[in-house]
Design a protein around this motif. Structure first.
Motif: not given
Length: 557
Positions: A24-25, A114-115, A120-122, A222-225
Protein backbone atom coordinates in the motif's frame (compact mmCIF):
# COMPACT_ATOMS: atom_id res chain seq x y z
CA UNK A 1 -19.55 -13.43 -4.82
CA UNK A 2 -16.44 -11.90 -6.28
CA UNK A 3 -16.08 -9.57 -3.32
CA UNK A 4 -16.51 -12.49 -0.94
CA UNK A 5 -13.86 -14.48 -2.75
CA UNK A 6 -11.57 -11.47 -2.75
CA UNK A 7 -12.31 -10.98 0.93
CA UNK A 8 -11.33 -14.56 1.61
CA UNK A 9 -8.20 -14.14 -0.45
CA UNK A 10 -7.29 -11.08 1.53
CA UNK A 11 -8.17 -12.83 4.79
CA UNK A 12 -5.68 -15.53 3.94
CA UNK A 13 -3.03 -12.83 3.93
CA UNK A 14 -3.43 -12.02 7.64
CA UNK A 15 0.02 -13.42 8.20
CA UNK A 16 1.32 -11.07 5.46
CA UNK A 17 0.47 -7.89 7.33
CA UNK A 18 3.91 -6.39 6.76
CA UNK A 19 3.81 -7.21 3.04
CA UNK A 20 0.46 -5.46 2.68
CA UNK A 21 1.87 -2.45 4.45
CA UNK A 22 4.74 -2.27 1.95
CA UNK A 23 2.41 -2.76 -1.01
CA UNK A 24 0.00 0.00 0.00
CA UNK A 25 2.93 2.35 0.62
CA UNK A 26 4.17 1.61 -2.91
CA UNK A 27 0.66 2.38 -4.24
CA UNK A 28 0.70 5.81 -2.57
CA UNK A 29 4.14 6.51 -4.01
CA UNK A 30 2.82 5.54 -7.45
CA UNK A 31 -0.02 8.09 -7.15
CA UNK A 32 2.55 10.72 -6.21
CA UNK A 33 4.68 9.67 -9.20
CA UNK A 34 1.74 10.08 -11.60
CA UNK A 35 0.92 13.47 -10.07
CA UNK A 36 4.47 14.64 -10.75
CA UNK A 37 4.17 13.36 -14.34
CA UNK A 38 1.01 15.41 -14.96
CA UNK A 39 2.60 18.44 -13.33
CA UNK A 40 5.61 18.24 -15.64
CA UNK A 41 3.28 17.88 -18.64
CA UNK A 42 1.44 21.02 -17.50
CA UNK A 43 4.72 22.93 -17.22
CA UNK A 44 5.67 21.81 -20.73
CA UNK A 45 2.33 23.07 -22.08
CA UNK A 46 2.80 26.45 -20.37
CA UNK A 47 6.35 26.79 -21.67
CA UNK A 48 5.27 25.77 -25.19
CA UNK A 49 2.38 28.25 -25.17
CA UNK A 50 4.72 31.01 -23.98
CA UNK A 51 7.21 30.29 -26.76
CA UNK A 52 4.42 30.24 -29.37
CA UNK A 53 3.07 33.57 -28.09
CA UNK A 54 6.55 35.12 -28.16
CA UNK A 55 7.06 33.85 -31.70
CA UNK A 56 3.74 35.34 -32.81
CA UNK A 57 4.54 38.64 -31.10
CA UNK A 58 8.03 38.75 -32.62
CA UNK A 59 6.70 38.67 -36.17
CA UNK A 60 3.75 40.98 -35.61
CA UNK A 61 4.10 44.20 -37.68
CA UNK A 62 5.40 47.13 -35.69
CA UNK A 63 3.47 50.40 -35.52
CA UNK A 64 4.53 53.09 -38.00
CA UNK A 65 6.96 50.73 -39.67
CA UNK A 66 7.46 49.46 -43.16
CA UNK A 67 5.88 46.15 -42.15
CA UNK A 68 2.67 47.97 -41.29
CA UNK A 69 2.59 49.50 -44.78
CA UNK A 70 2.97 46.05 -46.25
CA UNK A 71 -0.38 45.02 -44.75
CA UNK A 72 -2.09 46.24 -47.91
CA UNK A 73 -0.89 43.09 -49.67
CA UNK A 74 -3.04 39.98 -49.38
CA UNK A 75 -0.13 37.67 -48.56
CA UNK A 76 0.95 40.03 -45.73
CA UNK A 77 -2.59 40.04 -44.34
CA UNK A 78 -2.68 36.24 -44.64
CA UNK A 79 0.53 35.99 -42.62
CA UNK A 80 -0.87 38.41 -40.02
CA UNK A 81 -4.02 36.27 -39.76
CA UNK A 82 -1.87 33.17 -39.33
CA UNK A 83 0.04 34.88 -36.51
CA UNK A 84 -3.24 35.79 -34.76
CA UNK A 85 -4.52 32.23 -35.17
CA UNK A 86 -1.20 30.93 -33.84
CA UNK A 87 -1.65 33.15 -30.80
CA UNK A 88 -5.10 31.60 -30.23
CA UNK A 89 -3.52 28.18 -30.75
CA UNK A 90 -1.06 28.95 -27.96
CA UNK A 91 -4.02 29.92 -25.76
CA UNK A 92 -5.46 26.42 -26.14
CA UNK A 93 -2.25 24.92 -24.79
CA UNK A 94 -2.59 27.23 -21.81
CA UNK A 95 -6.14 25.87 -21.39
CA UNK A 96 -4.70 22.34 -21.40
CA UNK A 97 -2.25 23.29 -18.65
CA UNK A 98 -5.02 24.92 -16.57
CA UNK A 99 -7.33 21.90 -16.92
CA UNK A 100 -4.54 19.47 -16.05
CA UNK A 101 -3.85 21.48 -12.91
CA UNK A 102 -7.47 21.89 -11.81
CA UNK A 103 -8.87 18.50 -12.83
CA UNK A 104 -5.93 16.18 -12.08
CA UNK A 105 -3.05 17.71 -10.14
CA UNK A 106 -5.12 19.51 -7.50
CA UNK A 107 -7.52 16.57 -7.20
CA UNK A 108 -4.76 13.96 -6.88
CA UNK A 109 -2.82 16.06 -4.39
CA UNK A 110 -5.86 16.28 -2.13
CA UNK A 111 -6.70 12.60 -2.64
CA UNK A 112 -3.12 11.63 -1.83
CA UNK A 113 -3.41 13.24 1.60
CA UNK A 114 -6.72 11.47 2.21
CA UNK A 115 -5.22 8.16 1.05
CA UNK A 116 -2.30 8.47 3.43
CA UNK A 117 -4.62 9.25 6.35
CA UNK A 118 -6.95 6.33 5.50
CA UNK A 119 -4.05 3.87 5.18
CA UNK A 120 -2.61 5.04 8.47
CA UNK A 121 -5.99 4.55 10.17
CA UNK A 122 -6.42 1.01 8.83
CA UNK A 123 -2.96 -0.14 9.88
CA UNK A 124 -3.42 1.53 13.25
CA UNK A 125 -6.59 -0.51 13.78
CA UNK A 126 -4.73 -3.65 12.73
CA UNK A 127 -1.87 -3.06 15.12
CA UNK A 128 -4.32 -2.26 17.92
CA UNK A 129 -6.19 -5.52 17.32
CA UNK A 130 -2.92 -7.44 17.37
CA UNK A 131 -1.89 -5.77 20.62
CA UNK A 132 -5.23 -6.64 22.20
CA UNK A 133 -4.89 -10.26 21.12
CA UNK A 134 -1.35 -10.41 22.47
CA UNK A 135 -2.53 -8.90 25.77
CA UNK A 136 -5.29 -11.51 26.08
CA UNK A 137 -2.77 -14.22 25.32
CA UNK A 138 -0.49 -12.95 28.08
CA UNK A 139 -3.39 -12.92 30.54
CA UNK A 140 -4.28 -16.47 29.52
CA UNK A 141 -0.69 -17.58 30.01
CA UNK A 142 -0.64 -15.92 33.43
CA UNK A 143 -3.84 -17.72 34.48
CA UNK A 144 -2.51 -20.96 33.15
CA UNK A 145 0.75 -20.65 35.10
CA UNK A 146 -1.13 -19.71 38.27
CA UNK A 147 -3.42 -22.72 37.89
CA UNK A 148 -0.39 -24.94 37.34
CA UNK A 149 1.36 -23.49 40.38
CA UNK A 150 -1.75 -23.84 42.60
CA UNK A 151 -2.19 -27.44 41.49
CA UNK A 152 1.38 -28.25 42.44
CA UNK A 153 0.95 -26.54 45.82
CA UNK A 154 -2.29 -28.49 46.41
CA UNK A 155 -0.50 -31.79 45.60
CA UNK A 156 2.35 -30.98 47.98
CA UNK A 157 -0.14 -29.99 50.72
CA UNK A 158 -2.06 -33.25 50.20
CA UNK A 159 1.11 -35.33 50.36
CA UNK A 160 2.18 -33.53 53.54
CA UNK A 161 -1.23 -34.19 55.12
CA UNK A 162 -1.03 -37.86 54.26
CA UNK A 163 2.47 -38.16 55.77
CA UNK A 164 1.33 -36.39 58.92
CA UNK A 165 -1.73 -38.61 59.22
CA UNK A 166 0.32 -41.81 58.85
CA UNK A 167 2.92 -40.75 61.42
CA UNK A 168 1.91 -41.90 64.93
CA UNK A 169 4.33 -39.52 66.52
CA UNK A 170 2.54 -36.47 65.22
CA UNK A 171 -0.11 -34.94 67.39
CA UNK A 172 -3.68 -34.80 66.34
CA UNK A 173 -3.59 -31.00 66.18
CA UNK A 174 -0.77 -31.04 63.67
CA UNK A 175 -2.62 -33.57 61.56
CA UNK A 176 -5.70 -31.39 61.59
CA UNK A 177 -3.65 -28.39 60.65
CA UNK A 178 -2.08 -30.23 57.69
CA UNK A 179 -5.52 -31.37 56.60
CA UNK A 180 -6.89 -27.81 56.63
CA UNK A 181 -3.83 -26.60 54.73
CA UNK A 182 -4.39 -29.24 52.06
CA UNK A 183 -8.03 -28.24 51.74
CA UNK A 184 -7.08 -24.57 51.31
CA UNK A 185 -4.56 -25.48 48.61
CA UNK A 186 -7.14 -27.58 46.78
CA UNK A 187 -9.61 -24.75 46.96
CA UNK A 188 -7.03 -22.33 45.53
CA UNK A 189 -6.28 -24.79 42.75
CA UNK A 190 -9.96 -25.07 42.00
CA UNK A 191 -10.32 -21.29 41.88
CA UNK A 192 -7.27 -20.99 39.57
CA UNK A 193 -8.74 -23.65 37.37
CA UNK A 194 -11.97 -21.74 37.09
CA UNK A 195 -10.10 -18.51 36.30
CA UNK A 196 -7.95 -20.27 33.73
CA UNK A 197 -10.99 -21.83 32.11
CA UNK A 198 -12.78 -18.50 32.01
CA UNK A 199 -9.80 -16.67 30.49
CA UNK A 200 -9.29 -19.49 28.03
CA UNK A 201 -12.83 -19.14 26.74
CA UNK A 202 -12.46 -15.40 26.57
CA UNK A 203 -9.17 -15.66 24.68
CA UNK A 204 -10.54 -18.18 22.22
CA UNK A 205 -13.49 -15.92 21.57
CA UNK A 206 -11.25 -12.89 21.07
CA UNK A 207 -8.89 -14.87 18.89
CA UNK A 208 -11.72 -16.12 16.74
CA UNK A 209 -13.11 -12.62 16.46
CA UNK A 210 -9.63 -11.27 15.66
CA UNK A 211 -8.88 -13.69 12.85
CA UNK A 212 -12.37 -14.05 11.45
CA UNK A 213 -13.82 -10.58 11.96
CA UNK A 214 -11.39 -7.79 12.94
CA UNK A 215 -8.43 -8.63 10.69
CA UNK A 216 -10.59 -9.57 7.67
CA UNK A 217 -12.44 -6.25 8.03
CA UNK A 218 -9.17 -4.35 8.17
CA UNK A 219 -7.85 -6.23 5.16
CA UNK A 220 -11.10 -5.63 3.33
CA UNK A 221 -10.84 -1.91 4.04
CA UNK A 222 -7.27 -1.97 2.73
CA UNK A 223 -8.47 -3.83 -0.34
CA UNK A 224 -11.25 -1.29 -0.92
CA UNK A 225 -8.76 1.54 -0.45
CA UNK A 226 -6.41 -0.03 -2.97
CA UNK A 227 -9.20 -0.57 -5.52
CA UNK A 228 -10.37 3.03 -5.12
CA UNK A 229 -6.80 4.20 -5.63
CA UNK A 230 -6.48 2.21 -8.84
CA UNK A 231 -9.89 3.39 -10.04
CA UNK A 232 -8.96 6.99 -9.26
CA UNK A 233 -5.78 6.65 -11.28
CA UNK A 234 -7.78 5.26 -14.20
CA UNK A 235 -10.18 8.23 -14.07
CA UNK A 236 -7.24 10.67 -14.02
CA UNK A 237 -5.62 8.96 -16.99
CA UNK A 238 -8.89 9.21 -18.90
CA UNK A 239 -9.19 12.89 -17.95
CA UNK A 240 -5.61 13.37 -19.12
CA UNK A 241 -6.69 12.36 -22.61
CA UNK A 242 -10.02 14.23 -22.48
CA UNK A 243 -8.29 17.51 -21.63
CA UNK A 244 -6.50 17.34 -24.99
CA UNK A 245 -9.63 16.22 -26.81
CA UNK A 246 -11.67 19.16 -25.47
CA UNK A 247 -9.45 21.76 -27.18
CA UNK A 248 -9.20 19.92 -30.50
CA UNK A 249 -12.26 21.69 -32.03
CA UNK A 250 -10.83 25.13 -31.27
CA UNK A 251 -7.37 24.06 -32.44
CA UNK A 252 -9.04 22.84 -35.62
CA UNK A 253 -10.70 26.23 -36.06
CA UNK A 254 -7.32 27.93 -35.66
CA UNK A 255 -5.83 25.69 -38.33
CA UNK A 256 -8.87 26.28 -40.55
CA UNK A 257 -8.34 30.03 -40.10
CA UNK A 258 -4.73 29.68 -41.22
CA UNK A 259 -5.84 27.66 -44.24
CA UNK A 260 -8.53 30.18 -45.16
CA UNK A 261 -6.03 33.02 -44.85
CA UNK A 262 -3.63 31.21 -47.16
CA UNK A 263 -6.41 30.53 -49.66
CA UNK A 264 -7.36 34.23 -49.61
CA UNK A 265 -4.03 35.32 -51.08
CA UNK A 266 -4.57 37.05 -54.45
CA UNK A 267 -1.39 37.42 -56.52
CA UNK A 268 -3.08 39.64 -59.11
CA UNK A 269 -4.30 42.07 -56.46
CA UNK A 270 -0.86 42.26 -54.85
CA UNK A 271 0.88 42.90 -58.16
CA UNK A 272 -1.64 45.63 -58.98
CA UNK A 273 -0.90 47.20 -55.59
CA UNK A 274 2.80 47.33 -56.50
CA UNK A 275 1.99 48.97 -59.83
CA UNK A 276 -0.31 51.50 -58.15
CA UNK A 277 2.23 52.31 -55.44
CA UNK A 278 5.26 52.85 -57.65
CA UNK A 279 3.89 54.22 -60.91
CA UNK A 280 5.49 57.61 -61.60
CA UNK A 281 3.20 59.01 -64.29
CA UNK A 282 6.10 59.44 -66.72
CA UNK A 283 5.51 58.56 -70.35
CA UNK A 284 7.74 55.80 -71.74
CA UNK A 285 10.46 56.89 -74.20
CA UNK A 286 9.53 57.09 -77.89
CA UNK A 287 11.24 55.45 -80.82
CA UNK A 288 14.73 56.64 -81.70
CA UNK A 289 14.73 58.12 -85.21
CA UNK A 290 17.25 57.19 -87.85
CA UNK A 291 19.83 59.86 -88.66
CA UNK A 292 21.85 59.65 -91.86
CA UNK A 293 25.56 60.12 -91.33
CA UNK A 294 26.40 59.22 -94.92
CA UNK A 295 26.95 62.82 -96.08
CA UNK A 296 29.24 64.65 -93.71
CA UNK A 297 28.37 68.23 -94.75
CA UNK A 298 24.68 67.86 -95.51
CA UNK A 299 23.32 66.64 -92.18
CA UNK A 300 19.95 67.95 -91.10
CA UNK A 301 18.31 67.84 -87.70
CA UNK A 302 15.33 65.64 -86.98
CA UNK A 303 11.95 67.15 -87.64
CA UNK A 304 10.60 66.31 -84.22
CA UNK A 305 13.61 67.49 -82.26
CA UNK A 306 14.47 70.87 -80.76
CA UNK A 307 18.15 69.95 -80.80
CA UNK A 308 20.35 70.22 -83.87
CA UNK A 309 23.29 68.46 -85.30
CA UNK A 310 24.90 68.23 -81.85
CA UNK A 311 23.25 64.86 -81.46
CA UNK A 312 24.69 63.61 -84.74
CA UNK A 313 28.22 64.26 -83.53
CA UNK A 314 30.05 62.02 -81.16
CA UNK A 315 31.26 63.68 -77.99
CA UNK A 316 34.87 63.39 -76.95
CA UNK A 317 35.47 60.31 -74.82
CA UNK A 318 36.40 62.40 -71.84
CA UNK A 319 33.17 64.46 -71.94
CA UNK A 320 30.70 61.66 -72.69
CA UNK A 321 27.71 61.47 -70.37
CA UNK A 322 25.20 58.65 -70.40
CA UNK A 323 21.53 59.52 -70.00
CA UNK A 324 19.90 58.15 -66.88
CA UNK A 325 16.46 56.58 -66.58
CA UNK A 326 14.06 57.64 -63.85
CA UNK A 327 14.43 54.32 -61.99
CA UNK A 328 18.20 54.42 -61.61
CA UNK A 329 19.10 53.85 -57.97
CA UNK A 330 20.01 56.91 -55.97
CA UNK A 331 23.57 56.54 -54.74
CA UNK A 332 23.44 59.61 -52.49
CA UNK A 333 20.61 58.96 -50.10
CA UNK A 334 19.72 61.97 -48.00
CA UNK A 335 17.01 62.93 -45.58
CA UNK A 336 13.51 62.75 -47.06
CA UNK A 337 11.79 66.19 -47.17
CA UNK A 338 8.69 66.48 -45.04
CA UNK A 339 6.58 67.55 -48.01
CA UNK A 340 7.92 64.69 -50.22
CA UNK A 341 9.13 67.24 -52.78
CA UNK A 342 11.79 64.77 -53.92
CA UNK A 343 9.10 62.56 -55.51
CA UNK A 344 7.34 62.92 -58.86
CA UNK A 345 3.94 64.64 -58.70
CA UNK A 346 1.81 61.48 -58.75
CA UNK A 347 3.79 59.68 -56.06
CA UNK A 348 4.05 62.88 -54.02
CA UNK A 349 0.27 63.28 -54.12
CA UNK A 350 -0.20 59.70 -52.87
CA UNK A 351 2.32 60.16 -50.04
CA UNK A 352 0.69 63.39 -48.91
CA UNK A 353 -2.78 61.83 -49.02
CA UNK A 354 -1.57 58.85 -46.99
CA UNK A 355 -0.02 61.18 -44.40
CA UNK A 356 -3.30 63.12 -44.15
CA UNK A 357 -5.24 59.89 -43.60
CA UNK A 358 -2.86 58.89 -40.79
CA UNK A 359 -3.25 62.27 -39.11
CA UNK A 360 -7.05 61.99 -39.32
CA UNK A 361 -6.91 58.61 -37.61
CA UNK A 362 -4.71 60.02 -34.83
CA UNK A 363 -7.06 63.00 -34.40
CA UNK A 364 -10.08 60.70 -34.15
CA UNK A 365 -8.28 58.57 -31.56
CA UNK A 366 -7.49 61.63 -29.44
CA UNK A 367 -11.10 62.82 -29.75
CA UNK A 368 -12.36 59.44 -28.56
CA UNK A 369 -10.11 59.68 -25.51
CA UNK A 370 -11.33 63.21 -24.87
CA UNK A 371 -14.98 62.06 -25.03
CA UNK A 372 -14.27 59.18 -22.65
CA UNK A 373 -12.53 61.45 -20.14
CA UNK A 374 -15.35 63.99 -20.41
CA UNK A 375 -17.89 61.30 -19.52
CA UNK A 376 -15.71 60.19 -16.61
CA UNK A 377 -15.52 63.77 -15.37
CA UNK A 378 -19.32 64.05 -15.54
CA UNK A 379 -19.62 60.89 -13.47
CA UNK A 380 -17.20 62.31 -10.88
CA UNK A 381 -19.19 65.55 -10.76
CA UNK A 382 -22.43 63.69 -10.11
CA UNK A 383 -20.80 61.20 -7.72
CA UNK A 384 -17.90 62.90 -5.90
CA UNK A 385 -17.22 59.76 -3.84
CA UNK A 386 -16.05 58.00 -7.01
CA UNK A 387 -13.27 60.48 -7.76
CA UNK A 388 -12.10 64.06 -8.02
CA UNK A 389 -13.28 65.79 -11.25
CA UNK A 390 -10.25 68.07 -11.19
CA UNK A 391 -7.92 65.06 -11.57
CA UNK A 392 -9.11 64.63 -15.19
CA UNK A 393 -8.41 68.24 -16.24
CA UNK A 394 -4.62 67.88 -16.85
CA UNK A 395 -5.20 64.96 -19.18
CA UNK A 396 -7.98 66.81 -21.02
CA UNK A 397 -5.68 69.80 -21.50
CA UNK A 398 -2.95 67.55 -22.84
CA UNK A 399 -5.36 65.88 -25.29
CA UNK A 400 -6.61 69.32 -26.45
CA UNK A 401 -3.02 70.36 -27.20
CA UNK A 402 -2.41 67.12 -29.08
CA UNK A 403 -5.55 67.61 -31.17
CA UNK A 404 -4.57 71.18 -31.99
CA UNK A 405 -1.09 70.08 -33.00
CA UNK A 406 -2.39 67.23 -35.16
CA UNK A 407 -4.93 69.50 -36.84
CA UNK A 408 -2.18 71.97 -37.62
CA UNK A 409 -0.11 69.20 -39.16
CA UNK A 410 -3.13 68.03 -41.15
CA UNK A 411 -3.74 71.55 -42.49
CA UNK A 412 -0.10 71.86 -43.52
CA UNK A 413 -0.20 68.61 -45.49
CA UNK A 414 -3.56 69.53 -47.03
CA UNK A 415 -2.06 72.80 -48.28
CA UNK A 416 0.81 70.91 -49.87
CA UNK A 417 -1.63 68.45 -51.43
CA UNK A 418 -3.76 71.27 -52.84
CA UNK A 419 -0.65 72.89 -54.27
CA UNK A 420 0.42 69.64 -55.94
CA UNK A 421 -3.02 68.96 -57.40
CA UNK A 422 -3.26 72.54 -58.67
CA UNK A 423 0.13 72.46 -60.37
CA UNK A 424 -0.03 68.96 -61.82
CA UNK A 425 -0.21 69.39 -65.65
CA UNK A 426 -3.20 67.85 -67.36
CA UNK A 427 -2.95 65.59 -70.41
CA UNK A 428 -4.24 68.36 -72.72
CA UNK A 429 -1.51 70.73 -71.54
CA UNK A 430 1.14 68.08 -72.03
CA UNK A 431 -0.09 67.49 -75.57
CA UNK A 432 -0.10 71.24 -76.27
CA UNK A 433 3.50 71.55 -75.11
CA UNK A 434 4.59 68.69 -77.35
CA UNK A 435 3.03 70.47 -80.36
CA UNK A 436 4.84 73.69 -79.42
CA UNK A 437 8.08 71.73 -79.22
CA UNK A 438 7.60 70.31 -82.70
CA UNK A 439 6.74 73.74 -84.20
CA UNK A 440 9.68 75.38 -82.49
CA UNK A 441 11.94 72.54 -83.54
CA UNK A 442 10.98 72.94 -87.21
CA UNK A 443 11.65 76.71 -87.09
CA UNK A 444 15.03 76.39 -85.41
CA UNK A 445 16.11 73.59 -87.74
CA UNK A 446 15.22 75.54 -90.85
CA UNK A 447 17.03 78.65 -89.62
CA UNK A 448 20.12 76.64 -88.86
CA UNK A 449 19.97 74.90 -92.24
CA UNK A 450 19.75 78.22 -94.10
CA UNK A 451 22.68 79.91 -92.34
CA UNK A 452 24.85 76.86 -91.82
CA UNK A 453 26.87 76.56 -95.02
CA UNK A 454 29.01 79.02 -97.02
CA UNK A 455 30.38 78.72 -100.56
CA UNK A 456 33.80 77.66 -99.35
CA UNK A 457 32.38 74.91 -97.20
CA UNK A 458 32.53 76.70 -93.83
CA UNK A 459 29.73 77.98 -91.59
CA UNK A 460 28.73 81.65 -91.69
CA UNK A 461 28.36 83.95 -88.72
CA UNK A 462 25.92 86.38 -90.36
CA UNK A 463 22.61 86.73 -88.59
CA UNK A 464 19.91 89.34 -88.41
CA UNK A 465 19.80 91.86 -85.60
CA UNK A 466 16.63 90.28 -84.34
CA UNK A 467 18.25 86.89 -83.76
CA UNK A 468 21.66 88.02 -82.50
CA UNK A 469 20.90 87.00 -78.93
CA UNK A 470 19.75 83.61 -80.16
CA UNK A 471 22.88 83.12 -82.16
CA UNK A 472 25.01 83.76 -79.09
CA UNK A 473 23.00 81.32 -77.07
CA UNK A 474 22.98 78.73 -79.86
CA UNK A 475 26.47 79.25 -81.13
CA UNK A 476 27.32 75.61 -80.98
CA UNK A 477 24.16 74.74 -82.90
CA UNK A 478 24.85 76.85 -86.01
CA UNK A 479 28.62 77.38 -85.66
CA UNK A 480 30.47 74.25 -84.62
CA UNK A 481 34.19 74.30 -84.09
CA UNK A 482 34.82 71.33 -86.38
CA UNK A 483 33.00 68.78 -88.49
CA UNK A 484 33.51 65.89 -86.03
CA UNK A 485 32.96 67.19 -82.49
CA UNK A 486 31.13 69.88 -80.46
CA UNK A 487 32.70 71.23 -77.28
CA UNK A 488 29.32 71.83 -75.62
CA UNK A 489 25.57 71.50 -76.26
CA UNK A 490 23.70 74.59 -77.39
CA UNK A 491 20.64 76.00 -75.60
CA UNK A 492 17.43 75.32 -77.46
CA UNK A 493 15.15 77.25 -75.16
CA UNK A 494 14.52 78.22 -71.56
CA UNK A 495 12.35 76.75 -68.83
CA UNK A 496 10.88 77.68 -65.48
CA UNK A 497 10.88 75.22 -62.53
CA UNK A 498 7.34 74.56 -61.28
CA UNK A 499 8.51 72.53 -58.26
CA UNK A 500 11.66 72.14 -56.22
CA UNK A 501 13.63 69.04 -57.26
CA UNK A 502 16.53 67.52 -55.31
CA UNK A 503 18.85 66.04 -57.91
CA UNK A 504 20.43 63.27 -55.83
CA UNK A 505 20.90 60.71 -58.63
CA UNK A 506 24.02 60.76 -60.74
CA UNK A 507 23.46 62.92 -63.83
CA UNK A 508 20.61 64.99 -62.35
CA UNK A 509 20.64 68.61 -61.22
CA UNK A 510 18.84 70.27 -58.30
CA UNK A 511 16.41 73.12 -59.05
CA UNK A 512 14.26 75.37 -56.89
CA UNK A 513 10.74 76.48 -57.58
CA UNK A 514 10.57 79.48 -59.93
CA UNK A 515 14.18 79.19 -61.11
CA UNK A 516 14.90 79.93 -64.81
CA UNK A 517 17.22 77.57 -66.69
CA UNK A 518 18.40 76.91 -70.24
CA UNK A 519 17.08 73.84 -72.09
CA UNK A 520 19.88 72.02 -73.92
CA UNK A 521 18.09 68.71 -74.67
CA UNK A 522 14.37 68.14 -74.90
CA UNK A 523 12.38 65.25 -73.44
CA UNK A 524 12.90 62.14 -75.58
CA UNK A 525 9.77 60.50 -74.20
CA UNK A 526 11.31 59.12 -70.96
CA UNK A 527 10.09 62.04 -68.78
CA UNK A 528 13.48 63.79 -68.35
CA UNK A 529 14.76 67.08 -69.86
CA UNK A 530 18.38 68.20 -69.88
CA UNK A 531 18.97 71.76 -68.63
CA UNK A 532 21.90 74.07 -67.89
CA UNK A 533 22.33 76.63 -65.13
CA UNK A 534 25.73 77.92 -66.26
CA UNK A 535 28.52 76.73 -68.49
CA UNK A 536 29.75 74.18 -65.94
CA UNK A 537 26.53 73.03 -64.19
CA UNK A 538 24.02 70.98 -66.17
CA UNK A 539 21.94 67.83 -65.74
CA UNK A 540 18.51 66.18 -66.05
CA UNK A 541 15.27 67.24 -64.33
CA UNK A 542 11.76 65.65 -64.58
CA UNK A 543 9.83 67.21 -67.48
CA UNK A 544 6.72 67.43 -65.29
CA UNK A 545 8.65 69.68 -62.87
CA UNK A 546 9.36 72.43 -65.43
CA UNK A 547 7.50 74.65 -67.87
CA UNK A 548 9.33 75.22 -71.18
CA UNK A 549 9.14 78.82 -72.46
CA UNK A 550 8.94 79.80 -76.14
CA UNK A 551 12.06 81.03 -77.95
CA UNK A 552 10.86 84.66 -77.85
CA UNK A 553 10.48 84.41 -74.07
CA UNK A 554 13.91 82.91 -73.84
CA UNK A 555 15.34 85.83 -75.77
CA UNK A 556 13.63 88.37 -73.55
CA UNK A 557 14.86 86.64 -70.39
Amino acid sequence: MVEERMGLCWSYTKDQFDNLEKHTQWGIEYVDKYTKFVKERSEIEISYAKQIRNLSKKYQPKKNSKEEEESKYTFCRAFLTSLNELNDYAGQHEVIAENLTSQIITDLTRYLQELKAERKSHFHDGRKAQQQLESSWKQLESCKKKFERDCKEADRAQQHFERMDADINVTKADVEKARQQAQVRHQMAADSKNDYHSYLQKFNQEQHEHYYTVIPNIFQNLQDMEEKRIERLGVCMKTFAEVDRQVLPIVGKCLDGMTSAAEGIEPKTDSNQVVESYKSGFEPPGDVEFEDYGQAMKRTVSENSLSNSRESKEKPAGKSKSKLWPFIKNKNKGSVPEDFSHLPPEQRRKKLQGKIDELKKDIQKEMDQRDALTKMKDVYVKNPQMGDPASVDPRLAEIAMNIEKLQSEEQKFENWLAEVEERMPSKSETHRKSVIYETQNSTVSNNCAQDRESPDGSYTEEQSAETQVKAVANRTSCAPESDDEFDELETIGTCKALYTFEGQNEGTISVTEGELLYVIEEDKGDGWTRVRRNEEEEGYVPTSYIEVLLETNAKDS
